[in-house]
Design an enzyme around this catalytic site. Structure first.
Site, short mmCIF file in Angstrom:
data_model
loop_
_atom_site.label_atom_id
_atom_site.label_comp_id
_atom_site.label_asym_id
_atom_site.label_seq_id
_atom_site.Cartn_x
_atom_site.Cartn_y
_atom_site.Cartn_z
N SER A 212 0.84 -1.20 0.00
CA SER A 212 0.00 0.00 0.00
C SER A 212 0.88 1.25 0.00
O SER A 212 2.05 1.20 -0.38
CB SER A 212 -0.94 -0.02 1.22
OG SER A 212 -1.91 0.99 1.11
N ASN A 213 0.33 2.36 0.43
CA ASN A 213 1.07 3.62 0.46
C ASN A 213 0.61 4.43 1.67
O ASN A 213 -0.21 3.96 2.45
CB ASN A 213 0.85 4.38 -0.85
CG ASN A 213 -0.62 4.61 -1.09
OD1 ASN A 213 -1.27 5.34 -0.34
ND2 ASN A 213 -1.18 3.96 -2.11
N HIS A 214 1.11 5.64 1.79
CA HIS A 214 0.88 6.42 3.02
C HIS A 214 -0.36 7.31 2.98
O HIS A 214 -0.50 8.18 3.82
CB HIS A 214 2.10 7.30 3.31
CG HIS A 214 3.33 6.51 3.63
ND1 HIS A 214 3.43 5.77 4.78
CD2 HIS A 214 4.48 6.32 2.95
CE1 HIS A 214 4.60 5.16 4.81
NE2 HIS A 214 5.26 5.47 3.70
N SER A 215 -1.26 7.12 2.04
CA SER A 215 -2.42 8.02 1.98
C SER A 215 -3.28 7.91 3.24
O SER A 215 -3.65 6.81 3.66
CB SER A 215 -3.27 7.69 0.75
OG SER A 215 -4.45 8.47 0.80
#
Ligand code: PMT
Length: 400
Positions: A212-215
């Protein structure tokens, strides 16, 4: 913040909710935005924050009691009502909401509410159970029917420790809404169906692990809340986020890029605007393991395959829709964003430099460049995400 000429008069009604302290910041922000601010406090509010605090910030007398000395206030309230461009009531307790709905005028604030001809923006704040009570909801509906504007409370941890809707929105969001009303675009998206995406997609490796990512979802949620406040009918397709989605919008939760693709494409024909703030994984694991990978058995490399590009597909299918993308960049944000704008067939793209700690992922603020149509680039200063959202919507409105 869009500055207003010094003769803009805002009446700030403060009632006796625990969130009254936030009204201090609201008055300060309104002042900094150039408004002449007159604070009207209910008796209960004066027990939580002193009138002197508001008087010092606004540089104006604070109105508390209609009939108390100085008696000139009894006459002045009509003159003040005539000068007002906006009556903002923040926080608004269940009590004052009930009085406004019934047309009761038994103190300075409720009397002023009947005397003004300007827009009235009511910001309810109370315990979640009180907020959900049918009497409060009925009174709020009555206010809406009477033409009052209601800023939905946030969902979150309340002073009582309970979690739910009822929390006064942050001063920044309240002031952004107030400034939008003052700028004349109060309900400039009334009835417009808008789809917003937010959050960071999760691509499974096995049932317990993902890429995933840091959103955090903050940028997309700010867009959804701002569009809702401007009258739009908002659908929020959201991947996992660290904050709660705003109330008053239809929420469609998704996990993966493919699920987001399906949810967005299914609704695309019915919307007029798409705002794509979600951080979508470009790649997914080609063959996620059906069971949890055990230590030692897990592959040391993961085979990835491309996810569908949702925005590019929307650009391809675009009819009358206004398409707005976001570009998360770590270098040359404008050049990269313009390249994506052209490649994906967008009307606008909002570039942010995610290597700047004040911008992009997780931050409450963002420094963005709104690119498009064509090669046009508008650089904005560092702003709160809600303010960025309203500036993006200003551009959407002009394209509509
Ligand atoms: O959520 P926050 O913590 O508030 O952070 C906000 C944000 C940094 C996530 C947001 O401001 C932002 O930049 N969102 C876009 C992130 C992104 O995916 O950027 P991108 O440059 O990789 O993609 C460009 C555009 O294409 C985006 O609108 C994206 O939603 C879209 N895209 C990307 C890949 C894909 N497979 N499908 C897409 O639709």
């Amino acid at each position: 913040m869009s500055d207003r000429p010094a003769d803009t008069v805002v009446l700030l009604g403060v009632t006796g909710g625990i969130a009254a302290y936030k009204a201090v910041e609201v008055s300060s922000r309104l002042r900094r935005a150039g408004a002449e601010v007159h604070v009207i406090m209910t008796a209960a509010a004066t027990r939580l924050v002193t009138p002197l605090t508001f008087g010092s910030i606004t540089g104006q007398p604070v109105y508390t009691d209609l009939l108390q000395e100085p008696r000139r206030e009894a006459v002045e309230h009509i003159a003040l009502a005539r000068r007002a461009h906006l009556l903002l009531i923040a926080p608004a307790t269940a009590d004052v909401i009930g009085k406004l709905a019934a047309g009761i005028a038994d103190d300075f604030l409720t009397t002023e509410a009947l005397a003004v001809t300007c827009p009235v923006l009511v910001c309810p704040a109370m315990n979640a159970d009180m907020y959900a009570h049918r009497a409060v909801q009925r009174n709020l509906q009555t206010l809406r029917d009477l033409g009052y504007l209601v800023l939905e409370p946030d969902h979150g941890r309340l002073a009582t420790g309970a979690v739910g809707p009822g929390r006064l929105p942050d001063p920044e969001a309240i002031v952004a809404r107030a400034m939008a009303l003052l700028a004349g675009h109060g309900q400039d998206l009334a009835g417009v169906p808008i789809l917003v995406t937010a959050g960071g997609t999760r691509e499974p490796i096995d049932p317990v692990r993902f890429i995933s990512n840091h959103s955090s979802g903050k940028m997309g949620f700010a867009l959804a809340a701002a569009a809702r406040d401007r009258g739009a009918k908002v659908t929020l397709v959201t991947a996992p986020a660290t904050v709660s989605p705003p109330p008053g919008v239809e929420v469609v939760p998704v996990q993966t890029a493919q699920e987001m693709y399906d949810a967005v494409l299914e609704r695309f024909a019915d919307v007029r605007v798409v705002l794509k703030a979600a951080a979508v994984a470009d790649y997914r694991v080609a063959r996620p393991a059906p069971g949890k990978l055990k230590k030692g058995q897990a592959p040391t490399t993961l085979e990835l395959e491309l996810n569908p590009d949702i925005l590019a597909e929307l650009g391809h299918r675009k009819g009358r829709q206004v398409l707005v993308g976001f570009a998360a960049e770590t270098g040359n944000p404008v050049a990269e964003a313009l390249r994506k704008l052209r490649r994906k067939g967008l009307d606008l793209i909002v570039a942010n430099d995610v290597s700047d700690p004040d911008s992009g992922f997780g931050a409450d603020t963002n420094r963005v460049w709104i690119c498009g149509p064509g090669d046009a680039v508008e650089e904005l200063p560092l702003l709160g995400k809600r303010e960025v959202a309203d500036r993006v919507l200003d551009r959407v409105v002009s394209l509509l």
